[in-house]
Scaffold this active site. Structure first.
Site, PDB file in Angstrom:
ATOM      1  N   GLU A 244     -14.149  -5.407  -3.880  1.00  0.00           N
ATOM      2  CA  GLU A 244     -13.512  -5.562  -5.179  1.00  0.00           C
ATOM      3  C   GLU A 244     -12.179  -6.246  -4.941  1.00  0.00           C
ATOM      4  OE1 GLU A 244     -11.557  -2.881  -8.663  1.00  0.00           O
ATOM      5  OE2 GLU A 244     -13.635  -2.382  -8.110  1.00  0.00           O
ATOM      6  N   CYS A 278      -5.714  -4.343 -11.052  1.00  0.00           N
ATOM      7  CA  CYS A 278      -6.657  -5.461 -10.884  1.00  0.00           C
ATOM      8  C   CYS A 278      -7.225  -5.921 -12.218  1.00  0.00           C
ATOM      9  CB  CYS A 278      -7.791  -5.054  -9.951  1.00  0.00           C
ATOM     10  SG  CYS A 278      -7.281  -4.705  -8.260  1.00  0.00           S
TER      11      CYS A 278
END
Length: 481
Positions: A244, A278
């Protein structure tokens, strides 16, 4: 001032590197701890401990593994304020905000562990002639988990739930920029020796961990550049990786929504944790029909984002994690201003100690600017006015990133169109919506490997098929592979 240690095979011990780096409180610029830089020998010892513990951990009944993880979740909840205090000291997150996320992470650990009770670790598929095939999903063995600095405790717990419940053992390497809270997290774990090991350090520990032959999976969260290196190395070793990476998440705002309410939601999504998420809202596309009231409301909401030390209850925005991160954020803002964007509020580096940066709103941005193309990871909300919802979707899709996207609309056709955005998660009318059953896989440069819910258990296990014929068959009747 504390000197941090590794946790290997149930024992706290000094790094074999003998070298340290200072950890600096980003609000005061004072040194708060020393962290080892790590080395290959540390990693080798931790991986060996994980390998040695795997057989007995996997052999424990599933309900016992779940019980142990639930006890850890209890301890995290009990000490959430303490853990949040450590996160505040090392990366600046306001204590109240940090405690909220940590308590949520403890609930998430419970939820992900309980999902194992519904997961099909075994299933039987009938075959011809009375035969059957039993499909057994077995744990992988030793697994590496490398986490970032923006959510030290939640990121570790989020990764470990399915991995440990499925029977794997782990070596965790948190970011060298925020290892204090994770160290305390491991003091609270209460797991059998070797099941969860902690190695501190920078790339001098991270690279050997990724390159370790016994490590069967690397679960990595971090930058695109580092993720590419991890993916290349695990590919060379024929090991799994779940990556990720960065995000540049778009927000598309339709003409039929309330501009003031939507602006308040966007301000939260852009500025919470000082924009160091994020999935932070980093590109905002608003329909021209409501652009003026939306921007005015966004500027008003931005003015309420008070800067300060995270121990002050009035603080909304703590500092950025360090000088390097603040330099990146300010460079993106000044690049946009030099290319013609207008800074409506914020955009200046405050005087005094601490790596603070004010909540900032830009208009007049375009797709050539760094603030619209590269991950900013700071409290910056760049707004582009678009002539239609479809135009907003087109701009939102023009990115090499594809972590998440948010859409605000009440039009059913537009909701259906939003589902085609190239992102792992698409939120409609609620940023960060969804529950523990959510699963996704990032698109583009934002990563690879599905995660969440049953996908996390798929990644944490390997399927093995055991075929049982009705009776022993002569060799010549075999059908090969």
């Amino acid at each position: 001032m504390k000197t941090l240690q590794n946790h290997i095979a149930g024992v706290w011990e000094d790094s074999r590197s003998g070298a340290f780096q200072d950890l600096v409180n980003p609000a005061t610029e004072e040194v708060v701890a020393r962290c080892p830089v790590g080395c290959a020998e540390d990693v080798c010892r931790a991986v060996d401990a994980a390998v040695a513990a795997h057989t007995s951990w996997e052999a424990l009944p599933l309900t016992e593994r779940i019980d142990l993880l639930n006890r850890w979740a209890d301890a995290v909840t009990e000490h959430a304020a303490e853990l949040a205090e450590l996160e505040c000291q090392e990366m600046g997150k306001p204590v109240g905000l940090g405690q909220m996320f940590i308590e949520s992470a403890a609930l998430g650990l419970r939820a992900s562990a309980s999902q194992a009770l519904e997961y099909e670790f075994e299933e039987t598929v009938p075959g011809p002639g009375g035969s059957n095939t039993r499909i057994v999903r077995r744990s992988l063995g030793a697994v590496a988990v490398i986490t970032p600095w923006n959510f030290p405790v939640p990121m570790v717990l989020g990764a470990l739930g399915p991995l440990l419940t499925a029977g794997n053992t782990v070596v965790v390497k948190p970011s060298e920029r925020a290892p204090m809270a994770v160290t305390r997290l491991f003091e609270l774990a209460g797991l059998p020796a070797g099941v969860a090991n902690l190695v501190l350090g920078d790339v001098r520990a991270g690279a050997p961990l990724v390159q370790s032959e016994p490590v069967q999976l690397v679960h990595f969260t971090g930058s695109v550049a580092a993720g590419r290196s991890v993916g290349a190395e695990t590919g060379r070793l024929l090991h799994r990786s779940v990556l990720e990476l960065g995000g540049k998440d778009p927000v598309v705002i339709d003409a039929d929504v309330d501009p003031e309410q939507t602006a308040a939601a966007v301000a939260f999504g852009a500025f919470v944790n000082s924009g160091q998420i994020c999935t932070s809202m980093e590109r905002i596309y608003v329909h021209r029909a409501i652009a003026q009231p939306f921007i005015e409301a966004l500027v008003s909401a931005t003015a309420a984002q008070t800067l300060g030390d995270g121990h002050d209850d009035r603080t909304v925005l703590g500092p950025l994690v360090d000088q390097r991160q603040r330099d990146i954020v300010h460079h993106h803002v000044t690049d946009a201003a030099e290319r013609g964007a207008e800074v409506l509020i914020g955009g200046t580096v405050p005087d005094g100690k601490g790596f603070f940066y004010p909540a900032t709103v830009l208009t007049g941005v375009d797709d050539t600017m760094l603030v619209m193309t590269q991950e900013t990871f700071g409290p910056v909300a760049p707004v582009m006015i678009v002539d239609s919802f479809e135009d907003g979707l087109r701009h939102a899709s023009r990115s090499r990133f594809g972590l998440a996207a948010t859409v605000y609309t009440n039009n059913p056709d537009h909701i259906a169109a939003a589902e085609r955005l190239p992102a792992g998660v698409v939120w409609v009318n609620q940023w960060q919506g969804g529950g523990p059953e959510r699963l996704y896989e990032p698109a583009g440069d934002s990563g690879m490997g599905a995660t969440g819910s049953r996908a996390a258990y798929d990644a944490a296990t390997r399927p093995v098929s055991v075929h049982l014929a009705h009776r022993a068959q002569p060799a010549e009747q075999g059908t090969g592979r």
